[in-house]
Design a protein around this motif. Sequence first.
Motif, PDB file in Angstrom:
ATOM      1  N   ILE A 100      40.021 -79.142 -24.230  1.00 49.82           N
ATOM      2  CA  ILE A 100      40.807 -78.719 -25.388  1.00 49.82           C
ATOM      3  C   ILE A 100      41.362 -79.938 -26.114  1.00 49.82           C
ATOM      4  O   ILE A 100      41.866 -80.878 -25.487  1.00 49.82           O
ATOM      5  N   ASP A 101      41.257 -79.934 -27.439  1.00 48.16           N
ATOM      6  CA  ASP A 101      41.818 -80.999 -28.269  1.00 48.16           C
ATOM      7  C   ASP A 101      43.260 -80.629 -28.622  1.00 48.16           C
ATOM      8  O   ASP A 101      43.494 -79.799 -29.504  1.00 48.16           O
ATOM      9  N   PRO A 102      44.258 -81.220 -27.954  1.00 51.71           N
ATOM     10  CA  PRO A 102      45.650 -80.836 -28.215  1.00 51.71           C
ATOM     11  C   PRO A 102      46.184 -81.363 -29.543  1.00 51.71           C
ATOM     12  O   PRO A 102      47.262 -80.961 -29.981  1.00 51.71           O
ATOM     13  N   PHE A 103      45.423 -82.243 -30.187  1.00 52.08           N
ATOM     14  CA  PHE A 103      45.873 -82.835 -31.450  1.00 52.08           C
ATOM     15  C   PHE A 103      45.084 -82.304 -32.643  1.00 52.08           C
ATOM     16  O   PHE A 103      45.192 -82.825 -33.745  1.00 52.08           O
ATOM     17  N   ARG A 104      44.293 -81.278 -32.414  1.00 58.01           N
ATOM     18  CA  ARG A 104      43.423 -80.757 -33.460  1.00 58.01           C
ATOM     19  C   ARG A 104      44.228 -80.221 -34.639  1.00 58.01           C
ATOM     20  O   ARG A 104      45.232 -79.530 -34.460  1.00 58.01           O
ATOM     21  N   ILE A 105      43.781 -80.548 -35.828  1.00 59.87           N
ATOM     22  CA  ILE A 105      44.384 -80.037 -37.056  1.00 59.87           C
ATOM     23  C   ILE A 105      43.606 -78.799 -37.478  1.00 59.87           C
ATOM     24  O   ILE A 105      42.370 -78.809 -37.513  1.00 59.87           O
ATOM     25  N   LEU A 106      44.317 -77.718 -37.760  1.00 66.05           N
ATOM     26  CA  LEU A 106      43.685 -76.458 -38.106  1.00 66.05           C
ATOM     27  C   LEU A 106      42.684 -76.642 -39.237  1.00 66.05           C
ATOM     28  O   LEU A 106      42.983 -77.282 -40.251  1.00 66.05           O
ATOM     29  N   ASP A 107      41.484 -76.094 -39.051  1.00 66.82           N
ATOM     30  CA  ASP A 107      40.404 -76.108 -40.045  1.00 66.82           C
ATOM     31  C   ASP A 107      39.817 -77.494 -40.286  1.00 66.82           C
ATOM     32  O   ASP A 107      39.041 -77.682 -41.234  1.00 66.82           O
ATOM     33  N   ALA A 108      40.149 -78.478 -39.456  1.00 69.12           N
ATOM     34  CA  ALA A 108      39.528 -79.798 -39.597  1.00 69.12           C
ATOM     35  C   ALA A 108      38.045 -79.681 -39.269  1.00 69.12           C
ATOM     36  O   ALA A 108      37.678 -79.118 -38.235  1.00 69.12           O
ATOM     37  N   PRO A 109      37.156 -80.202 -40.116  1.00 68.91           N
ATOM     38  CA  PRO A 109      35.717 -80.049 -39.886  1.00 68.91           C
ATOM     39  C   PRO A 109      35.208 -81.048 -38.853  1.00 68.91           C
ATOM     40  O   PRO A 109      35.843 -82.085 -38.607  1.00 68.91           O
ATOM     41  N   PRO A 110      34.057 -80.776 -38.252  1.00 67.44           N
ATOM     42  CA  PRO A 110      33.439 -81.758 -37.358  1.00 67.44           C
ATOM     43  C   PRO A 110      33.163 -83.042 -38.130  1.00 67.44           C
ATOM     44  O   PRO A 110      32.809 -83.010 -39.308  1.00 67.44           O
ATOM     45  N   SER A 111      33.330 -84.175 -37.464  1.00 61.82           N
ATOM     46  CA  SER A 111      33.175 -85.442 -38.173  1.00 61.82           C
ATOM     47  C   SER A 111      32.858 -86.569 -37.203  1.00 61.82           C
ATOM     48  O   SER A 111      33.334 -86.577 -36.066  1.00 61.82           O
ATOM     49  N   VAL A 112      32.052 -87.529 -37.682  1.00 63.11           N
ATOM     50  CA  VAL A 112      31.785 -88.750 -36.923  1.00 63.11           C
ATOM     51  C   VAL A 112      32.414 -89.949 -37.630  1.00 63.11           C
ATOM     52  O   VAL A 112      32.025 -91.092 -37.413  1.00 63.11           O
ATOM     53  N   SER A 113      33.393 -89.685 -38.485  1.00 61.30           N
ATOM     54  CA  SER A 113      34.128 -90.760 -39.148  1.00 61.30           C
ATOM     55  C   SER A 113      35.322 -91.157 -38.287  1.00 61.30           C
ATOM     56  O   SER A 113      35.567 -90.577 -37.228  1.00 61.30           O
ATOM     57  N   CYS A 114      36.080 -92.147 -38.748  1.00 61.92           N
ATOM     58  CA  CYS A 114      37.273 -92.556 -38.011  1.00 61.92           C
ATOM     59  C   CYS A 114      38.335 -91.458 -38.106  1.00 61.92           C
ATOM     60  O   CYS A 114      38.457 -90.780 -39.124  1.00 61.92           O
ATOM     61  N   ARG A 115      39.096 -91.308 -37.054  1.00 65.68           N
ATOM     62  CA  ARG A 115      40.148 -90.299 -37.022  1.00 65.68           C
ATOM     63  C   ARG A 115      41.510 -90.978 -36.994  1.00 65.68           C
ATOM     64  O   ARG A 115      41.695 -91.990 -36.304  1.00 65.68           O
ATOM     65  N   LEU A 116      42.438 -90.426 -37.745  1.00 65.64           N
ATOM     66  CA  LEU A 116      43.796 -90.945 -37.770  1.00 65.64           C
ATOM     67  C   LEU A 116      44.753 -89.941 -37.144  1.00 65.64           C
ATOM     68  O   LEU A 116      44.602 -88.726 -37.319  1.00 65.64           O
ATOM     69  N   TYR A 117      45.719 -90.448 -36.416  1.00 66.69           N
ATOM     70  CA  TYR A 117      46.739 -89.627 -35.772  1.00 66.69           C
ATOM     71  C   TYR A 117      48.089 -89.989 -36.370  1.00 66.69           C
ATOM     72  O   TYR A 117      48.383 -91.162 -36.618  1.00 66.69           O
ATOM     73  N   ARG A 118      48.918 -88.977 -36.575  1.00 64.05           N
ATOM     74  CA  ARG A 118      50.230 -89.202 -37.175  1.00 64.05           C
ATOM     75  C   ARG A 118      51.319 -89.059 -36.114  1.00 64.05           C
ATOM     76  O   ARG A 118      51.392 -88.058 -35.403  1.00 64.05           O
ATOM     77  N   ASP A 119      52.169 -90.081 -36.005  1.00 62.12           N
ATOM     78  CA  ASP A 119      53.286 -90.043 -35.070  1.00 62.12           C
ATOM     79  C   ASP A 119      54.406 -89.170 -35.614  1.00 62.12           C
ATOM     80  O   ASP A 119      54.389 -88.752 -36.779  1.00 62.12           O
ATOM     81  N   THR A 120      55.404 -88.928 -34.777  1.00 59.69           N
ATOM     82  CA  THR A 120      56.534 -88.098 -35.206  1.00 59.69           C
ATOM     83  C   THR A 120      57.321 -88.739 -36.340  1.00 59.69           C
ATOM     84  O   THR A 120      57.992 -88.045 -37.099  1.00 59.69           O
ATOM     85  N   ASP A 121      57.228 -90.078 -36.463  1.00 59.13           N
ATOM     86  CA  ASP A 121      57.943 -90.749 -37.554  1.00 59.13           C
ATOM     87  C   ASP A 121      57.111 -90.849 -38.824  1.00 59.13           C
ATOM     88  O   ASP A 121      57.537 -91.459 -39.807  1.00 59.13           O
ATOM     89  N   GLY A 122      55.907 -90.248 -38.796  1.00 60.20           N
ATOM     90  CA  GLY A 122      55.079 -90.209 -39.991  1.00 60.20           C
ATOM     91  C   GLY A 122      54.048 -91.311 -40.092  1.00 60.20           C
ATOM     92  O   GLY A 122      53.187 -91.275 -40.976  1.00 60.20           O
ATOM     93  N   ARG A 123      54.100 -92.300 -39.219  1.00 58.66           N
ATOM     94  CA  ARG A 123      53.125 -93.386 -39.274  1.00 58.66           C
ATOM     95  C   ARG A 123      51.775 -92.928 -38.731  1.00 58.66           C
ATOM     96  O   ARG A 123      51.705 -92.085 -37.846  1.00 58.66           O
ATOM     97  N   THR A 124      50.699 -93.497 -39.277  1.00 59.00           N
ATOM     98  CA  THR A 124      49.357 -93.157 -38.814  1.00 59.00           C
ATOM     99  C   THR A 124      48.814 -94.261 -37.925  1.00 59.00           C
ATOM    100  O   THR A 124      49.171 -95.434 -38.054  1.00 59.00           O
ATOM    101  N   ASP A 125      47.947 -93.856 -37.013  1.00 60.01           N
ATOM    102  CA  ASP A 125      47.359 -94.795 -36.058  1.00 60.01           C
ATOM    103  C   ASP A 125      45.970 -94.286 -35.706  1.00 60.01           C
ATOM    104  O   ASP A 125      45.656 -93.105 -35.904  1.00 60.01           O
ATOM    105  N   GLY A 126      45.158 -95.159 -35.153  1.00 59.24           N
ATOM    106  CA  GLY A 126      43.797 -94.782 -34.800  1.00 59.24           C
ATOM    107  C   GLY A 126      43.659 -94.125 -33.452  1.00 59.24           C
ATOM    108  O   GLY A 126      42.537 -93.809 -33.024  1.00 59.24           O
ATOM    109  N   ALA A 127      44.771 -93.879 -32.765  1.00 57.26           N
ATOM    110  CA  ALA A 127      44.755 -93.215 -31.457  1.00 57.26           C
ATOM    111  C   ALA A 127      46.095 -92.527 -31.250  1.00 57.26           C
ATOM    112  O   ALA A 127      47.111 -92.952 -31.815  1.00 57.26           O
ATOM    113  N   PRO A 128      46.137 -91.457 -30.458  1.00 54.49           N
ATOM    114  CA  PRO A 128      47.424 -90.803 -30.172  1.00 54.49           C
ATOM    115  C   PRO A 128      48.359 -91.776 -29.460  1.00 54.49           C
ATOM    116  O   PRO A 128      47.913 -92.646 -28.708  1.00 54.49           O
ATOM    117  N   SER A 129      49.647 -91.617 -29.687  1.00 55.62           N
ATOM    118  CA  SER A 129      50.625 -92.470 -29.020  1.00 55.62           C
ATOM    119  C   SER A 129      50.704 -92.128 -27.536  1.00 55.62           C
ATOM    120  O   SER A 129      50.276 -91.052 -27.100  1.00 55.62           O
TER     121      SER A 129
END
Length: 322
Positions: free
Chosen positions: A59-88
């Motif tokens: 199960i992807d616990p960070f999945r965004i509803l309706d996000a399409p399948p992708s082989v591009s880079c993925r960004l994750y957003r922290d609770t403070d709003g900053r984006t990163d290339g991996a979950p904190s």
Amino acid sequence: MRITILTVPECPNVPVVRERITQALDGRAAVIDLVEVSEEGEAARWGMTGSPTVLLDGIDPFRILDAPPSVSCRLYRDTDGRTDGAPSVQALREASMPQAAEGQDCCEATDLLDPTGRAGRGRRAPAERGLRLVQQAVLRHFATTGRVPEAALLEAVAAQAGRSAGEVLAELDHEDFLTLDASGRIKAAYPFSAAETRHQVRLANGVSVSSMCAIDALGISAMLGQDLTVSSTDPVDAQPVTVSFTGGAATWEPAEAVVFVGRREGEGPAAAVCCDALNFFASQGSAEQWQSTHPEVRGEIVSQARATRIGQQTFGPLLQNG
């Protein structure tokens, strides 16, 4: 726990996410798999919505509803709003240590019920990779015919996810949503058993099925949304115990019947460590007698109401969509 990192080849964020996973686990045991995905069709089968995608027990616990399948880079957003290339680390820690929902009796004895409910992760398979489609097809076939389906009958279902039935069944077996024998045939698909057990369930459609244990049997009415009768026997003296569900209400006979909920030491699928330790007893005294003669089984005697709630909460959602 099995952690799967889905990544495109040479993704620069893979070393980062692996290090953060190690920190989040903080010494807890886990199997970590790295799967390289190059095409969007393959990404769709895995449920990958960018690289890296982290799956916790499928199960992807960070999945965004309706996000399409992708082989591009993925960004994750922290609770403070900053984006990163991996979950904190904190996000991974919280995702890998789910807390029981307040008021859910099925989690009050979590250590005992870990196999029954897959350590709080539930018994409904993830939607990704055709797992839920095949699981639900197996359960509906059991409920309609009382028999296990042949793998060939599931090929069309698995093909919707671009996989073979054998592949999907093997993954469902690995994650303990069902169990297979050495030849790949289904032995059990919780709550149903292909082999006859002491727990027989007569459905409203006239079909009779075997259930893996008392808790499984008590969850079938909620799962199917139909009236039924559970017939079992006390392991001590073979006295009959029946539970009739009518309009969602359960009637027990004898009225003083109880359920013992327990498990054996060690790890393994529910079929191996707890199913034979979850039984109906005609009385509190009978359950206590059985418990005293089985010191190798840790557990407790639970009331009719609590046993029914555990079954309903564990198996009620299995055929729900979404």
